[in-house]
Write an enzyme that holds these catalytic residues in place. Structure first.
Site, short mmCIF file in Angstrom:
data_model
loop_
_atom_site.label_atom_id
_atom_site.label_comp_id
_atom_site.label_asym_id
_atom_site.label_seq_id
_atom_site.Cartn_x
_atom_site.Cartn_y
_atom_site.Cartn_z
CB SER A 287 48.02 11.99 -5.02
OG SER A 287 47.67 11.96 -3.50
CG HIS B 241 44.22 9.73 -5.85
ND1 HIS B 241 43.82 8.64 -6.18
CD2 HIS B 241 45.10 9.34 -4.59
CE1 HIS B 241 44.12 7.37 -5.56
NE2 HIS B 241 44.83 7.90 -4.59
CG ASP C 104 45.68 9.24 -1.30
OD1 ASP C 104 45.18 8.23 -1.77
OD2 ASP C 104 46.63 10.06 -1.61
CG MET D 114 45.45 7.77 4.41
SD MET D 114 47.11 8.04 4.49
CE MET D 114 47.57 8.28 2.91
CG HIS E 144 43.08 5.29 -2.54
ND1 HIS E 144 44.51 5.14 -2.51
CD2 HIS E 144 42.91 4.00 -2.11
CE1 HIS E 144 45.10 4.04 -2.39
NE2 HIS E 144 44.08 3.40 -2.08
CG MET F 148 44.20 3.80 1.72
SD MET F 148 45.92 4.67 1.13
CE MET F 148 45.08 6.27 0.72
CG MET G 159 48.11 0.65 -2.73
SD MET G 159 47.95 2.34 -2.83
CE MET G 159 49.32 3.09 -2.03
CG ASP H 106 48.04 5.70 -5.01
OD1 ASP H 106 49.00 6.47 -4.97
OD2 ASP H 106 47.09 5.62 -4.33
N GLY H 107 51.57 5.46 -6.07
CA GLY H 107 52.90 5.48 -5.50
C GLY H 107 54.15 5.62 -6.13
C1 DX5 Z 1 49.60 6.51 -0.47
C2 DX5 Z 1 48.80 7.26 -1.31
C3 DX5 Z 1 49.19 7.82 -2.60
C4 DX5 Z 1 50.06 8.88 -2.34
C5 DX5 Z 1 50.85 8.87 -3.46
O1 DX5 Z 1 49.20 5.94 0.27
O2 DX5 Z 1 47.45 6.16 -1.63
O3 DX5 Z 1 48.06 8.13 -3.47
O4 DX5 Z 1 49.64 10.04 -2.55
O5 DX5 Z 1 51.87 9.81 -3.43
P1 DX5 Z 1 53.28 10.08 -4.16
O6 DX5 Z 1 53.03 10.17 -5.68
O7 DX5 Z 1 53.98 11.12 -3.42
O8 DX5 Z 1 53.81 8.43 -4.04
ZN ZN Z 2 46.04 7.07 -3.19
#
Ligand code: DX5
Ligand code: ZN
Length: 237
Positions: free
Chosen positions: A21, A46, A48, A50, A79, A81, A150, A185-186
């Site tokens: 990510s 990946h 993210d 947001m 992804h 969000m 998640m 993810d997470g």
């Molecule tokens: C959080 C993201 C993840 C995040 C994961 O909302 O969707 O993709 O980057 O990060 P780590 O692996 O650090 O938990």
């Molecule tokens: Zn993500």
């Protein structure tokens, strides 16, 4: 843009694919970070997105995906969000997204948007936030090529893995089409990836645990090995 879903089939065959990510990468040196991933044998990154509305944080948007697309051959797993994702899927596809996941919490009736993503030539994914009711996503599980669970509340990297998210992974794997990927993810690291693999995930997003490592490629290989060992039939006596 022409569709090529063969990378998804390849990921399904591989049984375990680690997807770094970029949220945890050095944004001031994204091209260098991408090169290190490519040199380390990574195939998918990946991204993210947001919006500060669906989740309490703002990260990156279309222009960043577009810039990344220009400097890498990695597949881009985007992804979203964000609220009203249907307004943006075309822009993200045009920017170079290879897969686009939307959240069920943002799209309670996601079929049209998933079909639109497919029409645009990208792989459609449907995501469930940590703690969101699983019942909402199950009726649509067979409509997506990627089901994303998640394992932390969406919005920030570097959070601690929530073990009870494994129940969502199991439920999504049971409800998914056999050829679909289940992505987690997470909080994925060497201690948690095996649990996620056993629960049925085969795509593992890892931010902090990859980008904190001195050698990204070695860390990705290690994580992959742990995942494969966890699902292997072999028993070491
Ligand atoms: C959080 C993201 C993840 C995040 C994961 O909302 O969707 O993709 O980057 O990060 P780590 O692996 O650090 O938990
Ligand atoms: Zn993500």
């Amino acid at each position: 843009m022409k569709s090529d879903g063969s990378w998804i089939e390849e990921a399904a065959r591989a049984r375990a694919t680690v997807v770094p990510s970029l949220l945890a990468s050095d944004f001031a040196n994204l091209e260098r970070e991408l090169r290190k991933l490519e040199d380390g044998g990574v195939k998918i990154a990946h991204i993210d997105v947001m919006d500060g509305r669906l989740v309490p944080n703002i990260s990156m948007g279309v222009p960043v995906v577009s810039s990344i697309r220009k400097v890498t051959t990695l597949k881009l797993d985007v992804h979203l969000m964000i609220v009203e994702p249907e307004r943006y899927v075309e822009a993200f596809r045009d920017a170079g997204a290879d897969s686009i996941s939307i959240h069920i919490e943002a799209s309670p009736d996601p079929v049209e948007t998933l079909n639109r993503i497919r029409e645009l030539g990208a792989v459609p994914g449907l995501a469930l936030d940590y703690g969101a009711p699983i019942e909402k996503i199950l009726p649509y599980a067979k409509e997506a090529d990627i089901l994303l669970a998640m394992s932390v509340p969406a919005g920030f990297g570097g959070q601690k893995f929530r073990q009870d998210a494994l129940e969502s992974v199991r439920a999504l794997r049971a409800a998914a089409r056999p050829d679909a990927l289940v992505e987690i993810d997470g909080g994925i690291d060497a201690d948690t990836i095996g649990l996620a693999a056993k629960a049925g995930a085969n795509l593992f997003v890892a931010g902090t645990s990859v980008f904190r490592a001195a050698d990204y490629g070695a860390q990705v290989s290690l994580l992959k090995k742990i995942a494969l060992d966890a699902v292997s039939k072999r028993r070491v006596i």
